[in-house]
Design a protein around this motif. Structure first.
Motif, PDB file in Angstrom:
ATOM      1  N   SER A  71       0.768  -1.226   0.402  1.00 27.88           N
ATOM      2  CA  SER A  71       0.244   0.249  -0.171  1.00 27.88           C
ATOM      3  C   SER A  71       1.118   1.205  -0.035  1.00 27.88           C
ATOM      4  CB  SER A  71      -1.298   0.438   1.211  1.00 27.88           C
ATOM      5  OG  SER A  71      -1.778   1.088   0.917  1.00 27.88           O
ATOM      6  N   VAL A  72       1.005   2.274  -0.731  1.00 22.74           N
ATOM      7  CA  VAL A  72       2.237   3.283  -1.115  1.00 22.74           C
ATOM      8  C   VAL A  72       0.647   4.254  -1.447  1.00 22.74           C
ATOM      9  CG1 VAL A  72       3.578   2.269  -1.572  1.00 22.74           C
ATOM     10  CG2 VAL A  72       1.980   2.626  -3.683  1.00 22.74           C
ATOM     11  N   LEU A  73       1.140   5.671  -1.399  1.00 24.20           N
ATOM     12  CA  LEU A  73       0.302   6.976  -1.240  1.00 24.20           C
ATOM     13  C   LEU A  73       1.168   8.162  -2.355  1.00 24.20           C
ATOM     14  CD1 LEU A  73      -1.684   8.617  -0.425  1.00 24.20           C
ATOM     15  CD2 LEU A  73      -0.489   9.736   1.550  1.00 24.20           C
ATOM     16  N   ILE A  74       0.653   7.937  -3.356  1.00 27.18           N
ATOM     17  CA  ILE A  74       1.034   9.072  -3.951  1.00 27.18           C
ATOM     18  C   ILE A  74       0.385  10.419  -4.059  1.00 27.18           C
ATOM     19  CG2 ILE A  74       1.248   9.821  -6.910  1.00 27.18           C
ATOM     20  CD1 ILE A  74       1.561   7.003  -6.971  1.00 27.18           C
ATOM     21  N   VAL A  75       1.257  11.562  -3.788  1.00 26.17           N
ATOM     22  CA  VAL A  75       0.721  13.098  -3.717  1.00 26.17           C
ATOM     23  C   VAL A  75       0.726  13.407  -5.412  1.00 26.17           C
ATOM     24  CG1 VAL A  75       0.625  14.618  -2.285  1.00 26.17           C
ATOM     25  CG2 VAL A  75       1.014  12.811  -1.321  1.00 26.17           C
ATOM     26  N   HIS A  76      -0.453  14.315  -5.579  1.00 25.28           N
ATOM     27  CA  HIS A  76      -0.019  15.045  -6.833  1.00 25.28           C
ATOM     28  C   HIS A  76      -1.086  16.511  -6.448  1.00 25.28           C
ATOM     29  CE1 HIS A  76      -3.660  13.742  -6.868  1.00 25.28           C
ATOM     30  NE2 HIS A  76      -3.711  11.927  -6.703  1.00 25.28           N
ATOM     31  N   GLY A  77      -1.414  16.464  -5.383  1.00 27.27           N
ATOM     32  CA  GLY A  77      -2.199  18.407  -5.169  1.00 27.27           C
ATOM     33  C   GLY A  77      -3.186  18.338  -5.848  1.00 27.27           C
ATOM     34  N   ARG A  78      -4.320  19.113  -5.557  1.00 24.28           N
ATOM     35  CA  ARG A  78      -5.275  19.180  -6.191  1.00 24.28           C
ATOM     36  C   ARG A  78      -6.062  20.612  -6.837  1.00 24.28           C
ATOM     37  NH1 ARG A  78     -10.862  19.406  -2.264  1.00 24.28           N
ATOM     38  NH2 ARG A  78     -12.361  19.922  -4.113  1.00 24.28           N
ATOM     39  N   SER A  79      -6.373  20.730  -7.896  1.00 20.31           N
ATOM     40  CA  SER A  79      -6.709  21.690  -9.052  1.00 20.31           C
ATOM     41  C   SER A  79      -8.301  22.124  -8.698  1.00 20.31           C
ATOM     42  CB  SER A  79      -6.504  21.866 -10.119  1.00 20.31           C
ATOM     43  OG  SER A  79      -5.079  21.745 -10.300  1.00 20.31           O
ATOM     44  N   ARG A  80      -8.304  23.518  -8.883  1.00 14.32           N
ATOM     45  CA  ARG A  80      -9.795  23.339  -8.435  1.00 14.32           C
ATOM     46  C   ARG A  80     -10.453  23.779 -10.429  1.00 14.32           C
ATOM     47  NH1 ARG A  80     -11.307  27.401  -4.002  1.00 14.32           N
ATOM     48  NH2 ARG A  80      -9.358  27.481  -3.105  1.00 14.32           N
ATOM     49  N   ASP A  81      -9.578  23.520 -11.290  1.00 17.70           N
ATOM     50  CA  ASP A  81      -9.664  24.247 -12.605  1.00 17.70           C
ATOM     51  C   ASP A  81      -9.519  23.164 -13.130  1.00 17.70           C
ATOM     52  OD1 ASP A  81     -10.718  26.765 -12.519  1.00 17.70           O
ATOM     53  OD2 ASP A  81      -8.858  27.153 -12.571  1.00 17.70           O
ATOM     54  N   ASP A  82     -10.821  22.241 -14.428  1.00 16.69           N
ATOM     55  CA  ASP A  82     -10.197  20.750 -14.876  1.00 16.69           C
ATOM     56  C   ASP A  82      -8.736  20.953 -15.531  1.00 16.69           C
ATOM     57  OD1 ASP A  82     -12.379  20.381 -13.838  1.00 16.69           O
ATOM     58  OD2 ASP A  82     -13.367  20.116 -16.281  1.00 16.69           O
ATOM     59  N   ASP A  83      -8.382  22.006 -15.906  1.00 12.95           N
ATOM     60  CA  ASP A  83      -7.079  21.848 -16.519  1.00 12.95           C
ATOM     61  C   ASP A  83      -5.802  22.554 -16.105  1.00 12.95           C
ATOM     62  OD1 ASP A  83      -8.092  24.931 -16.355  1.00 12.95           O
ATOM     63  OD2 ASP A  83      -7.501  25.143 -18.251  1.00 12.95           O
ATOM     64  N   GLY A  84      -5.701  22.978 -14.746  1.00 11.91           N
ATOM     65  CA  GLY A  84      -5.280  23.437 -13.846  1.00 11.91           C
ATOM     66  C   GLY A  84      -4.272  21.842 -13.516  1.00 11.91           C
ATOM     67  N   ARG A  85      -3.262  22.413 -13.404  1.00 21.38           N
ATOM     68  CA  ARG A  85      -2.080  21.108 -13.639  1.00 21.38           C
ATOM     69  C   ARG A  85      -1.944  20.319 -12.329  1.00 21.38           C
ATOM     70  NH1 ARG A  85       2.352  18.918 -11.661  1.00 21.38           N
ATOM     71  NH2 ARG A  85       1.113  19.124  -9.595  1.00 21.38           N
ATOM     72  N   SER A  86      -2.106  20.393 -11.236  1.00 22.70           N
ATOM     73  CA  SER A  86      -2.378  19.423 -10.250  1.00 22.70           C
ATOM     74  C   SER A  86      -3.719  18.271 -11.181  1.00 22.70           C
ATOM     75  CB  SER A  86      -2.866  19.602  -8.905  1.00 22.70           C
ATOM     76  OG  SER A  86      -1.557  20.246  -8.369  1.00 22.70           O
ATOM     77  N   ASN A  87      -4.326  18.969 -11.551  1.00 25.34           N
ATOM     78  CA  ASN A  87      -5.073  18.081 -11.811  1.00 25.34           C
ATOM     79  C   ASN A  87      -4.915  17.572 -13.533  1.00 25.34           C
ATOM     80  OD1 ASN A  87      -8.039  16.467 -11.876  1.00 25.34           O
ATOM     81  ND2 ASN A  87      -8.389  17.766 -14.129  1.00 25.34           N
ATOM     82  N   VAL A  88      -3.904  17.489 -13.830  1.00 26.54           N
ATOM     83  CA  VAL A  88      -3.539  17.473 -15.841  1.00 26.54           C
ATOM     84  C   VAL A  88      -2.322  16.194 -14.702  1.00 26.54           C
ATOM     85  CG1 VAL A  88      -1.867  17.332 -17.117  1.00 26.54           C
ATOM     86  CG2 VAL A  88      -3.401  19.218 -16.565  1.00 26.54           C
ATOM     87  N   VAL A  89      -1.767  16.004 -13.739  1.00 29.65           N
ATOM     88  CA  VAL A  89      -1.352  14.981 -13.519  1.00 29.65           C
ATOM     89  C   VAL A  89      -1.813  14.087 -12.791  1.00 29.65           C
ATOM     90  CG1 VAL A  89       0.744  14.779 -11.474  1.00 29.65           C
ATOM     91  CG2 VAL A  89       1.271  17.056 -13.077  1.00 29.65           C
ATOM     92  N   ARG A  90      -3.469  14.409 -12.293  1.00 24.79           N
ATOM     93  CA  ARG A  90      -4.221  13.467 -11.930  1.00 24.79           C
ATOM     94  C   ARG A  90      -4.740  12.390 -12.822  1.00 24.79           C
ATOM     95  NH1 ARG A  90      -9.471  13.367  -9.382  1.00 24.79           N
ATOM     96  NH2 ARG A  90      -9.582  14.806 -10.307  1.00 24.79           N
ATOM     97  N   SER A  91      -5.039  13.064 -13.687  1.00 22.12           N
ATOM     98  CA  SER A  91      -5.379  12.464 -15.016  1.00 22.12           C
ATOM     99  C   SER A  91      -4.876  11.734 -16.051  1.00 22.12           C
ATOM    100  CB  SER A  91      -5.602  13.285 -16.400  1.00 22.12           C
ATOM    101  OG  SER A  91      -7.134  14.169 -15.498  1.00 22.12           O
ATOM    102  N   TYR A  92      -3.218  12.230 -15.970  1.00 23.50           N
ATOM    103  CA  TYR A  92      -2.276  10.946 -16.615  1.00 23.50           C
ATOM    104  C   TYR A  92      -1.935  10.185 -15.245  1.00 23.50           C
ATOM    105  CZ  TYR A  92      -0.606  13.414 -20.677  1.00 23.50           C
ATOM    106  OH  TYR A  92      -0.698  14.022 -21.451  1.00 23.50           O
ATOM    107  N   LEU A  93      -1.841  10.350 -13.911  1.00 16.80           N
ATOM    108  CA  LEU A  93      -1.549   9.128 -12.807  1.00 16.80           C
ATOM    109  C   LEU A  93      -2.795   8.114 -12.662  1.00 16.80           C
ATOM    110  CD1 LEU A  93       0.219   8.614 -10.493  1.00 16.80           C
ATOM    111  CD2 LEU A  93      -1.458   9.299  -9.356  1.00 16.80           C
ATOM    112  N   ASN A  94      -4.221   8.548 -13.244  1.00 20.67           N
ATOM    113  CA  ASN A  94      -4.876   7.874 -13.238  1.00 20.67           C
ATOM    114  C   ASN A  94      -4.909   6.429 -14.684  1.00 20.67           C
ATOM    115  OD1 ASN A  94      -8.505   7.091 -12.716  1.00 20.67           O
ATOM    116  ND2 ASN A  94      -8.023   8.132 -14.683  1.00 20.67           N
ATOM    117  N   HIS A  95      -4.360   7.799 -15.574  1.00 21.24           N
ATOM    118  CA  HIS A  95      -3.925   6.298 -16.906  1.00 21.24           C
ATOM    119  C   HIS A  95      -2.732   5.316 -16.988  1.00 21.24           C
ATOM    120  CE1 HIS A  95      -3.708   5.478 -21.209  1.00 21.24           C
ATOM    121  NE2 HIS A  95      -2.864   6.431 -21.661  1.00 21.24           N
ATOM    122  N   TRP A  96      -1.783   6.173 -16.165  1.00 20.97           N
ATOM    123  CA  TRP A  96      -0.881   5.365 -15.892  1.00 20.97           C
ATOM    124  C   TRP A  96      -0.846   4.057 -14.993  1.00 20.97           C
ATOM    125  CZ3 TRP A  96       2.050  10.524 -14.266  1.00 20.97           C
ATOM    126  CH2 TRP A  96       2.577  10.648 -15.418  1.00 20.97           C
TER     127      TRP A  96
END
Length: 199
Positions: free
Chosen positions: A128-153
């Motif tokens: 069990s591991v935790l990946i901290v990527h941050g949170r964006s208020r907007d869909d195209d915010g940097r943290s949400n872009v990283v989170r979207s890629y993480l979901n894919h990876w």
């Protein structure tokens, strides 16, 4: 005077007085040279070759992905994984044995970091591991872009059994809990312990 003596004298004359014969015990050439430190060009070539090797082993893609909603949690479980595992993961029921922070990292560096982190944690039998990527208020915010890629990876990494956005007190949408499957070595150790218990 013989011909050999003449040759020897001619050789001595050619050398002059600056050349001294080797002293006893020092009649061998020193073969060990001081190790020269590599030049900047050599270091750059080495880093480039290592990076190329890492990229060849890194199968995670960084092509186009659909962006997730900035306020939507992410979760996934492979076929055969009980829904209870995902529920427990969603509520932080498994303690994080390792953490990876991706805050303020470019996507390409995030991909390399995620790949190396998951490979290393799996090799060290962490589950069990935790990946901290941050949170964006907007869909195209940097943290949400990283989170979207993480979901894919994470779905591309076959050792990942399930993942879920963390509960609010452990990072909420800004962090993702990941459950890895047991390595073959961990399974063998588990079987051995069970056999010892049975006697």
């Amino acid at each position: 005077m013989s011909h050999a003596t003449n040759d020897h004298q001619a050789f001595r004359d050619a050398l002059g007085n600056d050349v001294q014969p080797l002293r006893k015990g020092r009649d061998k050439a020193a073969l060990a040279r001081a190790q020269a430190s590599p030049s900047e060009a050599q270091l750059a070539r080495r880093a480039s070759a290592q990076q190329a090797g890492d990229d060849q082993r890194d199968f995670l893609s960084d092509g186009f992905v659909d962006l997730l909603g900035a306020h939507d949690p992410i979760e996934f479980r492979r076929d055969g994984i009980q829904i209870g595992v995902l529920e427990r993961l969603r509520h932080g029921g498994y303690a994080a044995e390792a953490r990876l922070h991706l805050l303020r990292m470019p996507v390409i560096e995030c991909r390399r970091a995620v790949f190396g982190f998951l490979r290393d944690t799996y090799e060290h039998d962490l589950r069990s591991v935790l990946i901290v990527h941050g949170r964006s208020r907007d869909d195209d915010g940097r943290s949400n872009v990283v989170r979207s890629y993480l979901n894919h990876w994470l779905k591309q990494f076959e050792q990942v059994q399930a993942f879920s956005s963390a509960p609010a007190h452990q990072g909420g949408l800004g962090a993702t809990f990941v459950m890895l499957r047991k390595s073959e070595r961990a399974r063998a150790n588990n079987r051995e312990r069970q056999q010892k218990r049975r006697g």
